[in-house]
Design a protein around this motif. Structure first.
Motif, PDB file in Angstrom:
ATOM      1  N   GLY A   1      42.121  36.755  49.869  1.00 53.18           N
ATOM      2  CA  GLY A   1      40.856  36.421  50.501  1.00 53.18           C
ATOM      3  C   GLY A   1      39.694  36.534  49.542  1.00 53.18           C
ATOM      4  O   GLY A   1      39.847  36.805  48.357  1.00 53.18           O
ATOM      5  N   ILE A   2      38.518  36.342  50.100  1.00 51.58           N
ATOM      6  CA  ILE A   2      37.282  36.397  49.319  1.00 51.58           C
ATOM      7  C   ILE A   2      36.743  37.818  49.393  1.00 51.58           C
ATOM      8  O   ILE A   2      36.637  38.385  50.487  1.00 51.58           O
ATOM      9  N   PRO A   3      36.401  38.412  48.246  1.00 50.45           N
ATOM     10  CA  PRO A   3      35.921  39.802  48.270  1.00 50.45           C
ATOM     11  C   PRO A   3      34.578  39.938  48.982  1.00 50.45           C
ATOM     12  O   PRO A   3      33.744  39.045  48.944  1.00 50.45           O
ATOM     13  N   ASP A   4      34.410  41.092  49.628  1.00 47.22           N
ATOM     14  CA  ASP A   4      33.142  41.442  50.262  1.00 47.22           C
ATOM     15  C   ASP A   4      32.146  41.968  49.236  1.00 47.22           C
ATOM     16  O   ASP A   4      30.941  41.824  49.396  1.00 47.22           O
ATOM     17  N   LEU A   5      32.672  42.610  48.202  1.00 53.33           N
ATOM     18  CA  LEU A   5      31.833  43.257  47.191  1.00 53.33           C
ATOM     19  C   LEU A   5      32.453  43.043  45.823  1.00 53.33           C
ATOM     20  O   LEU A   5      33.657  43.230  45.645  1.00 53.33           O
TER      21      LEU A   5
ATOM     22  N   GLU B   1      36.732  44.171  42.548  1.00 55.57           N
ATOM     23  CA  GLU B   1      36.531  43.367  43.751  1.00 55.57           C
ATOM     24  C   GLU B   1      37.135  44.113  44.938  1.00 55.57           C
ATOM     25  O   GLU B   1      38.258  44.597  44.863  1.00 55.57           O
TER      26      GLU B   1
ATOM     27  N   ILE C   1      37.699  44.233  49.331  1.00 56.38           N
ATOM     28  CA  ILE C   1      37.664  43.690  50.689  1.00 56.38           C
ATOM     29  C   ILE C   1      37.582  44.921  51.581  1.00 56.38           C
ATOM     30  O   ILE C   1      38.530  45.711  51.643  1.00 56.38           O
ATOM     31  N   GLY C   2      36.425  45.103  52.208  1.00 57.79           N
ATOM     32  CA  GLY C   2      36.181  46.344  52.945  1.00 57.79           C
ATOM     33  C   GLY C   2      36.173  47.492  51.949  1.00 57.79           C
ATOM     34  O   GLY C   2      35.536  47.419  50.905  1.00 57.79           O
ATOM     35  N   SER C   3      36.927  48.533  52.246  1.00 59.04           N
ATOM     36  CA  SER C   3      37.013  49.669  51.323  1.00 59.04           C
ATOM     37  C   SER C   3      38.263  49.609  50.456  1.00 59.04           C
ATOM     38  O   SER C   3      38.545  50.527  49.697  1.00 59.04           O
TER      39      SER C   3
END
Length: 81
Positions: free
Chosen positions: A34-38, A48, A50-52
């Protein structure tokens, strides 16, 4: 468990790929997509999340990463390096 311990634990279960020509190292979560959140970029590395959960750690310049890790150690040495 604090953040450094969590990241260290997550790295143990990751796939590791090494580029023999450049020396770059990629740690990648084996099942997460998926696409990273941060995205956190530093001197020679990119993290990178995804969530924590750590999606990947890309060490594009191992020397830059070594400098980053060496700074806390240098401050504890009795002589200047």
């Amino acid at each position: 468990m604090d953040l450094p311990q969590q990241l260290s634990h997550q790295l143990k279960g990751m796939e590791r790929l090494v580029d023999a020509d450049s020396g770059a190292i990629l740690f990648r979560h084996p099942s997460l997509r998926g696409i990273p959140d941060l995205v956190v970029e530093g001197d020679g590395y990119t993290l990178e999340f995804i969530g924590s959960t750590l999606l990947c750690l890309d060490i594009s310049d191992p020397a830059g990463m070594a400098r980053l890790l060496a700074d806390p150690v240098k401050s504890q040495l009795p002589v200047v390096i």
